[in-house]
Write a protein that holds these residues in place. Sequence first.
Motif, PDB file in Angstrom:
ATOM      1  N   SER A  85      47.162  29.469  33.107  1.00 26.02           N
ATOM      2  CA  SER A  85      47.272  27.780  32.816  1.00 26.02           C
ATOM      3  C   SER A  85      46.200  27.210  32.253  1.00 26.02           C
ATOM      4  O   SER A  85      46.250  26.236  31.650  1.00 26.02           O
ATOM      5  N   THR A  86      45.077  27.672  32.394  1.00 27.18           N
ATOM      6  CA  THR A  86      43.884  27.188  31.780  1.00 27.18           C
ATOM      7  C   THR A  86      44.012  27.116  30.190  1.00 27.18           C
ATOM      8  O   THR A  86      44.030  26.098  29.588  1.00 27.18           O
ATOM      9  N   GLN A  87      44.581  28.148  29.392  1.00 27.83           N
ATOM     10  CA  GLN A  87      45.039  28.211  28.076  1.00 27.83           C
ATOM     11  C   GLN A  87      45.949  27.223  27.790  1.00 27.83           C
ATOM     12  O   GLN A  87      45.897  26.390  26.620  1.00 27.83           O
ATOM     13  N   TYR A  90      44.580  23.755  28.078  1.00 27.36           N
ATOM     14  CA  TYR A  90      43.848  23.209  26.655  1.00 27.36           C
ATOM     15  C   TYR A  90      44.962  23.110  25.505  1.00 27.36           C
ATOM     16  O   TYR A  90      44.907  21.960  24.958  1.00 27.36           O
ATOM     17  N   HIS A 110      42.711  20.290  38.095  1.00 28.78           N
ATOM     18  CA  HIS A 110      41.733  21.409  38.109  1.00 28.78           C
ATOM     19  C   HIS A 110      40.652  21.392  37.193  1.00 28.78           C
ATOM     20  O   HIS A 110      40.855  20.515  36.171  1.00 28.78           O
ATOM     21  N   ARG A 111      39.648  22.208  37.257  1.00 33.08           N
ATOM     22  CA  ARG A 111      38.552  22.222  36.413  1.00 33.08           C
ATOM     23  C   ARG A 111      38.914  22.474  34.900  1.00 33.08           C
ATOM     24  O   ARG A 111      38.281  22.051  34.067  1.00 33.08           O
ATOM     25  N   ALA A 112      39.946  23.275  34.833  1.00 35.24           N
ATOM     26  CA  ALA A 112      40.459  23.401  33.513  1.00 35.24           C
ATOM     27  C   ALA A 112      40.794  22.085  32.859  1.00 35.24           C
ATOM     28  O   ALA A 112      40.608  21.846  31.665  1.00 35.24           O
ATOM     29  N   ASN A 115      37.297  20.648  31.805  1.00 35.15           N
ATOM     30  CA  ASN A 115      36.772  21.528  30.692  1.00 35.15           C
ATOM     31  C   ASN A 115      37.606  21.129  29.303  1.00 35.15           C
ATOM     32  O   ASN A 115      36.813  20.973  28.158  1.00 35.15           O
ATOM     33  N   THR A 162      49.318  16.914  38.282  1.00 33.00           N
ATOM     34  CA  THR A 162      49.350  18.188  38.870  1.00 33.00           C
ATOM     35  C   THR A 162      50.155  18.171  39.785  1.00 33.00           C
ATOM     36  O   THR A 162      50.257  17.442  41.019  1.00 33.00           O
ATOM     37  N   ASP A 190      50.870  19.937  35.053  1.00 35.59           N
ATOM     38  CA  ASP A 190      50.106  21.186  35.448  1.00 35.59           C
ATOM     39  C   ASP A 190      50.697  21.601  36.813  1.00 35.59           C
ATOM     40  O   ASP A 190      50.530  21.367  37.784  1.00 35.59           O
ATOM     41  N   SER A 217      51.319  29.160  36.033  1.00 28.43           N
ATOM     42  CA  SER A 217      50.702  30.355  36.270  1.00 28.43           C
ATOM     43  C   SER A 217      51.505  31.381  37.056  1.00 28.43           C
ATOM     44  O   SER A 217      51.709  31.460  38.309  1.00 28.43           O
ATOM     45  N   SER A 227      46.260  36.521  35.289  1.00 24.50           N
ATOM     46  CA  SER A 227      45.952  35.725  33.882  1.00 24.50           C
ATOM     47  C   SER A 227      47.393  35.526  32.906  1.00 24.50           C
ATOM     48  O   SER A 227      47.166  34.597  32.149  1.00 24.50           O
TER      49      SER A 227
END
Length: 472
Positions: A85-87, A90, A110-112, A115, A162, A190, A217, A227
């Motif tokens: 989910s990070t990708q 972004y 989340h930290r994603a 970032n 989220t 999210d 995710s 991932s």
Amino acid sequence: MPEDKTPLYTALSRRAEEPLLRMHMPGHKGKAPLPPALAAAAALDFTELPGTGNLYEGLPPVSEAEALAARAFGADSCYFLTGGSTQGIYAALALCCPPGSRLLLDRGSHRAAYNAMALLDLVPEYLYPAVLPGFRVSAGITPEAVKEALLRDPCIRCVLVTSPTYYGVCSDIPAIAAVTRELGAFLVVDEAHGAHLPFLTGAPCAQGRGADLSVASAHKTLPALGSGGLLFASEAFPPERVRTMTALFGTSSPSYPVMASLDWARGYMEGPGGGEYRRAVRTLEAVKKEIQSRKIFSVLGPGAFPDNDLPGVTFDPARLVVNTLKGNLGGFEAARLLEEEHGIVCEMADASNVVCIVTCADSDGDLLRLGRGFAALEEKCPCAPPYRLPASPPPPPALRLSPREAVFSAAESLPLHSALGKIAAESVAPYPPGIPVIAPGEEIDKFGLNYLRQIGYNEDTGILVVRRRKDA
Ligand SMILES: Cc1ncc(COP(=O)(O)O)c(C=O)c1O
């Protein structure tokens, strides 16, 4: 499973059986010297070849598998992610937020998300969710809070919510989507922890319930490899543009075993997996009742708030959150005992709660064992020293620089205890649950430092702070 139901997994499996001399990467060539535990998945570890498709060019069988996933999750379109989910977060924010724009988001993101703000040069405006009494976890985001924030700052054109949270608390996405649509902002959800929900509830993913984009995710709650994630996009986003953005944040060698597992997991969930998930949730319900019947525990769910009106809040039935404080036992201690004495490894714990992820992969026997583990904890409770609940998190510090300026500026590391008054170049987000006490660009103040001290955070830990210009 019928082969036409899993086009990518089937195409790769067939290719792996052909007597081909693989003179292409990956270097393992799908054979020895790989150890057996790796060799099975490596057999499907291809690269972009005739017949294996191309993720970022949207070529079959990858695109066929994505189309089937879009249908199964009730989304307009689906894009496979090999960076979780990070990708997806972004890419989704890149699609909605021009550089320098403001983003309305949950402070508990989340930290994603943090970032992403640094990478995309976004300026945060935070939503502070109410806290569920007793459990002290987020009660989710309300449509009213989103409306109020958007009316206060009409420059905000994108909202990130989220849902579900790590604790399985779900916000009312259709109601929030109605607000963002009315006020002309994009809604990104999210849904990292909710990939399984469409198969349990019958309702579509967040994008299908009104969000512009949502990410899930698959690897967290479906039988997919680590991932593996899914990005769902409304038809307003041209596919080439979405793929450009997912490619921007992904490797140019996306993992075929991960993509095959996304395809297989979706096919499985449309077949026997849905029934297996419902079976696991039914057994979990009985286990939850048994845990709840013990005086020392409270289980998070609708039954935990009989007198509280929580409009729009729902709970993921497959998440087990047990509050251990009535037994004078902290969540970390409970999780440690479960692992050391019963071999039960929880997903996470915090000061008051233990969190377990239950999926279709858990047999009834596994879930009964989980229940027995909690039952045995009861005996430990009288021995525990009186438990003192840590302080509530402090108000957020003042934002002095944008996240991007802070993260990419010249920085130095200082021990936390010497960082008062400096501007953070990184987050301090005690994990779990990983909610930043201090985020990049914020001034480190005495409230944050006091709180970190109270929760036992090591004050000698280094924090990257922005170097003042004259020191640079
Ligand atoms: C709420 C939330 N969003 C996003 C992520 C990132 O997901 P992934 O690990 O799939 O990149 C996580 C990971 O734990 C998460 O908890």
